[in-house]
Write a protein that holds these residues in place. Sequence first.
Motif, PDB file in Angstrom:
ATOM      1  N   CYS A  42      -8.284   1.451   1.540  1.00 54.76           N
ATOM      2  CA  CYS A  42      -8.416   0.037   1.165  1.00 54.76           C
ATOM      3  C   CYS A  42      -9.798  -0.463   1.570  1.00 54.76           C
ATOM      4  CB  CYS A  42      -7.348  -0.811   1.843  1.00 54.76           C
ATOM      5  SG  CYS A  42      -5.653  -0.388   1.387  1.00 54.76           S
ATOM      6  N   SER A  43     -10.616  -0.818   0.584  1.00 54.17           N
ATOM      7  CA  SER A  43     -11.886  -1.480   0.857  1.00 54.17           C
ATOM      8  C   SER A  43     -11.677  -2.991   0.830  1.00 54.17           C
ATOM      9  CB  SER A  43     -12.937  -1.096  -0.192  1.00 54.17           C
ATOM     10  OG  SER A  43     -13.338   0.252  -0.055  1.00 54.17           O
ATOM     11  N   PHE A  44     -12.493  -3.710   1.603  1.00 52.71           N
ATOM     12  CA  PHE A  44     -12.304  -5.153   1.668  1.00 52.71           C
ATOM     13  C   PHE A  44     -13.629  -5.855   1.933  1.00 52.71           C
ATOM     14  CE2 PHE A  44     -11.788  -3.396   5.867  1.00 52.71           C
ATOM     15  CZ  PHE A  44     -12.422  -4.289   6.711  1.00 52.71           C
ATOM     16  N   GLU A  45     -13.709  -7.113   1.475  1.00 53.04           N
ATOM     17  CA  GLU A  45     -14.924  -7.920   1.611  1.00 53.04           C
ATOM     18  C   GLU A  45     -14.964  -8.722   2.903  1.00 53.04           C
ATOM     19  OE1 GLU A  45     -16.511 -10.072  -1.868  1.00 53.04           O
ATOM     20  OE2 GLU A  45     -14.733  -9.327  -2.905  1.00 53.04           O
ATOM     21  N   SER A  46     -13.796  -9.172   3.376  1.00 54.09           N
ATOM     22  CA  SER A  46     -13.785  -9.985   4.594  1.00 54.09           C
ATOM     23  C   SER A  46     -12.466  -9.831   5.349  1.00 54.09           C
ATOM     24  CB  SER A  46     -14.046 -11.457   4.271  1.00 54.09           C
ATOM     25  OG  SER A  46     -13.100 -11.946   3.338  1.00 54.09           O
ATOM     26  N   HIS A  47     -11.378 -10.326   4.785  1.00 53.05           N
ATOM     27  CA  HIS A  47     -10.083 -10.280   5.462  1.00 53.05           C
ATOM     28  C   HIS A  47      -9.196  -9.187   4.858  1.00 53.05           C
ATOM     29  CE1 HIS A  47     -11.601 -14.378   6.105  1.00 53.05           C
ATOM     30  NE2 HIS A  47     -10.888 -14.375   7.224  1.00 53.05           N
ATOM     31  N   ILE A  48      -8.423  -8.571   5.715  1.00 53.97           N
ATOM     32  CA  ILE A  48      -7.439  -7.582   5.262  1.00 53.97           C
ATOM     33  C   ILE A  48      -6.202  -7.713   6.147  1.00 53.97           C
ATOM     34  CG2 ILE A  48      -8.495  -5.726   6.634  1.00 53.97           C
ATOM     35  CD1 ILE A  48      -7.015  -5.089   3.230  1.00 53.97           C
ATOM     36  N   PRO A  49      -5.036  -8.076   5.605  1.00 55.04           N
ATOM     37  CA  PRO A  49      -4.794  -8.396   4.205  1.00 55.04           C
ATOM     38  C   PRO A  49      -5.311  -9.783   3.836  1.00 55.04           C
ATOM     39  CG  PRO A  49      -2.792  -8.753   5.459  1.00 55.04           C
ATOM     40  CD  PRO A  49      -3.797  -8.170   6.422  1.00 55.04           C
ATOM     41  N   ARG A  50      -5.544  -9.974   2.531  1.00 54.94           N
ATOM     42  CA  ARG A  50      -5.956 -11.285   2.025  1.00 54.94           C
ATOM     43  C   ARG A  50      -4.698 -12.145   1.890  1.00 54.94           C
ATOM     44  NH1 ARG A  50     -11.076 -10.770  -1.287  1.00 54.94           N
ATOM     45  NH2 ARG A  50     -10.211 -12.113  -2.906  1.00 54.94           N
ATOM     46  N   GLN A  51      -4.646 -13.231   2.684  1.00 56.75           N
ATOM     47  CA  GLN A  51      -3.439 -14.056   2.686  1.00 56.75           C
ATOM     48  C   GLN A  51      -3.546 -15.271   1.775  1.00 56.75           C
ATOM     49  OE1 GLN A  51      -3.001 -13.154   7.398  1.00 56.75           O
ATOM     50  NE2 GLN A  51      -1.881 -14.923   6.685  1.00 56.75           N
ATOM     51  N   PHE A  52      -4.766 -15.838   1.636  1.00 60.50           N
ATOM     52  CA  PHE A  52      -4.992 -16.991   0.779  1.00 60.50           C
ATOM     53  C   PHE A  52      -3.938 -18.075   0.951  1.00 60.50           C
ATOM     54  CE2 PHE A  52      -7.619 -14.085  -1.994  1.00 60.50           C
ATOM     55  CZ  PHE A  52      -8.814 -14.729  -1.709  1.00 60.50           C
ATOM     56  N   GLY A  53      -3.776 -18.531   2.185  1.00 61.79           N
ATOM     57  CA  GLY A  53      -2.859 -19.636   2.444  1.00 61.79           C
ATOM     58  C   GLY A  53      -1.458 -19.215   2.805  1.00 61.79           C
ATOM     59  N   LEU A  54      -1.133 -17.938   2.653  1.00 57.44           N
ATOM     60  CA  LEU A  54       0.194 -17.478   3.071  1.00 57.44           C
ATOM     61  C   LEU A  54       0.282 -17.518   4.593  1.00 57.44           C
ATOM     62  CD1 LEU A  54       0.708 -14.332   0.811  1.00 57.44           C
ATOM     63  CD2 LEU A  54       1.998 -16.471   0.677  1.00 57.44           C
ATOM     64  N   PRO A  55       1.340 -18.039   5.169  1.00 59.26           N
ATOM     65  CA  PRO A  55       1.469 -18.063   6.628  1.00 59.26           C
ATOM     66  C   PRO A  55       1.614 -16.647   7.185  1.00 59.26           C
ATOM     67  CG  PRO A  55       3.489 -18.852   5.578  1.00 59.26           C
ATOM     68  CD  PRO A  55       2.469 -18.722   4.490  1.00 59.26           C
ATOM     69  N   SER A  56       1.241 -16.499   8.451  1.00 56.57           N
ATOM     70  CA  SER A  56       1.273 -15.176   9.082  1.00 56.57           C
ATOM     71  C   SER A  56       2.679 -14.602   9.177  1.00 56.57           C
ATOM     72  CB  SER A  56       0.651 -15.251  10.479  1.00 56.57           C
ATOM     73  OG  SER A  56      -0.707 -15.620  10.383  1.00 56.57           O
ATOM     74  N   ASP A  57       3.673 -15.497   9.226  1.00 54.83           N
ATOM     75  CA  ASP A  57       5.048 -15.010   9.348  1.00 54.83           C
ATOM     76  C   ASP A  57       5.765 -14.908   8.010  1.00 54.83           C
ATOM     77  OD1 ASP A  57       5.236 -17.701   8.821  1.00 54.83           O
ATOM     78  OD2 ASP A  57       6.608 -18.167  10.482  1.00 54.83           O
ATOM     79  N   ALA A  58       5.023 -15.074   6.906  1.00 57.09           N
ATOM     80  CA  ALA A  58       5.638 -14.938   5.580  1.00 57.09           C
ATOM     81  C   ALA A  58       6.054 -13.482   5.347  1.00 57.09           C
ATOM     82  CB  ALA A  58       4.670 -15.380   4.489  1.00 57.09           C
ATOM     83  N   ILE A  59       7.112 -13.288   4.598  1.00 51.18           N
ATOM     84  CA  ILE A  59       7.608 -11.931   4.332  1.00 51.18           C
ATOM     85  C   ILE A  59       6.535 -11.082   3.668  1.00 51.18           C
ATOM     86  CG2 ILE A  59       9.257 -10.584   2.983  1.00 51.18           C
ATOM     87  CD1 ILE A  59      11.283 -12.841   3.423  1.00 51.18           C
ATOM     88  N   LEU A  60       5.824 -11.650   2.688  1.00 52.05           N
ATOM     89  CA  LEU A  60       4.792 -10.892   1.988  1.00 52.05           C
ATOM     90  C   LEU A  60       3.665 -10.502   2.938  1.00 52.05           C
ATOM     91  CD1 LEU A  60       3.619  -9.656  -0.538  1.00 52.05           C
ATOM     92  CD2 LEU A  60       2.734 -11.909  -1.189  1.00 52.05           C
ATOM     93  N   THR A  61       3.266 -11.409   3.818  1.00 57.84           N
ATOM     94  CA  THR A  61       2.215 -11.099   4.790  1.00 57.84           C
ATOM     95  C   THR A  61       2.639  -9.923   5.669  1.00 57.84           C
ATOM     96  OG1 THR A  61       1.526 -13.415   4.828  1.00 57.84           O
ATOM     97  CG2 THR A  61       0.787 -12.023   6.643  1.00 57.84           C
ATOM     98  N   LYS A  62       3.876  -9.968   6.130  1.00 59.49           N
ATOM     99  CA  LYS A  62       4.384  -8.882   6.977  1.00 59.49           C
ATOM    100  C   LYS A  62       4.437  -7.559   6.218  1.00 59.49           C
ATOM    101  CE  LYS A  62       7.178 -11.861   9.984  1.00 59.49           C
ATOM    102  NZ  LYS A  62       8.554 -12.202  10.433  1.00 59.49           N
ATOM    103  N   MET A  63       4.788  -7.637   4.934  1.00 61.68           N
ATOM    104  CA  MET A  63       4.836  -6.416   4.123  1.00 61.68           C
ATOM    105  C   MET A  63       3.443  -5.810   3.964  1.00 61.68           C
ATOM    106  SD  MET A  63       7.519  -7.601   1.134  1.00 61.68           S
ATOM    107  CE  MET A  63       7.202  -6.145   0.121  1.00 61.68           C
TER     108      MET A  63
END
Length: 378
Positions: A42-63
Amino acid sequence: MFVPFNKLRAKLDGFTLMQPFDGSDLVHVVNRIPFGARRMICSFESHIPRQFGLPSDAILTKMMLKEITSNRCRRLVGMSHFAMRTALAMHEGTPAYDVIKAKMMVQHPNVELGQKGDRLKGDDASSLVLTFVGGHFVRKGGCVAVRIAEKALEQGLPIHVNVISSLQAGESVWSDPTDPDFLKPYTDLLSLPNVTHFAGLPNAEAREIMGKSHFTLLPTFEDTFGFSAIESMAEYTPVIATNVCALPEVIYPGRNGHLLHLERDEMGEWVRPDKSERHTEAYTQIYRDTIEMLADEAVEYLKTVIGKPDILAAMRADARYTAEEMFSADVAGKRWDNLYERVSRESTQTPAVCDPVLDRSSPESPAYLFEGKPAGTR
């Protein structure tokens, strides 16, 4: 092939879903996490994973976090040392930090080198052409570019500015002031006699214009990398940019360009009010003041090179040398091929750890290219 979930909703930009029954042994993705991949880089420009407003405890963020900390994710490749600092700061103090750091390396982007040679060879530098490229007009520094043109007119300086931009600005751009009256005084300057505006051009045409320019302009307020800078150098053209984010990793002042000064934090980002304040007059005024400061600094620098063909010829040679040594697609391709071969042989039953020799990161500055070498050496 992947499923572009970001087309449905911007917050879903950080991941993709591999097609069922995909037979790939190794997948390399940029700015996304490929659910369903057997083995990934996985290459990335700044943040990994990119959350774009998703909270840290969101299911998708955890996945997404589970994927990049799994043994299936073999390398996390920052496009810059700025990207690596940003990503590590994001995870500092969390259980994932050590796992993520162990598989993280830096590999700068690459670009196809221009094949036409130096289009300004023999130019006397009696008048200068500058080119700004950026869809996000305010964020990338377009306001600074047109103020440079206006100040040049006022001071009788032989400077022409090309602006290649679709003029995206305001509410839709995450860092811009939202004041609806902010933009007009700058877009009005696009009609100045020493400004040529292109609403958009194919990449080849934009690079042709860059190659015919004495400098490209990237006085950006924030940029994960600044790809136009390396495209410019690939066409022999030095870059005038701000000293933020990854740009000091690309530009060595006096050799392949010039850096304008913004106050930076420890990460390398411009110090300013929080973006949650961008609707306020104070935030807007800071932008106005900073645009003026950067334009003044750029004009003062340009005065020192007008009519100095030897200085500009040396910078153009050094810009191309930087592109050849640091950003050439041919050189980078060999490094990627070697990485792919090694990673494809690694077992996903063991944790991924970067090899300190074979996975050596790109240098943090182009200074090493010029150490002990006279200006214009290639």
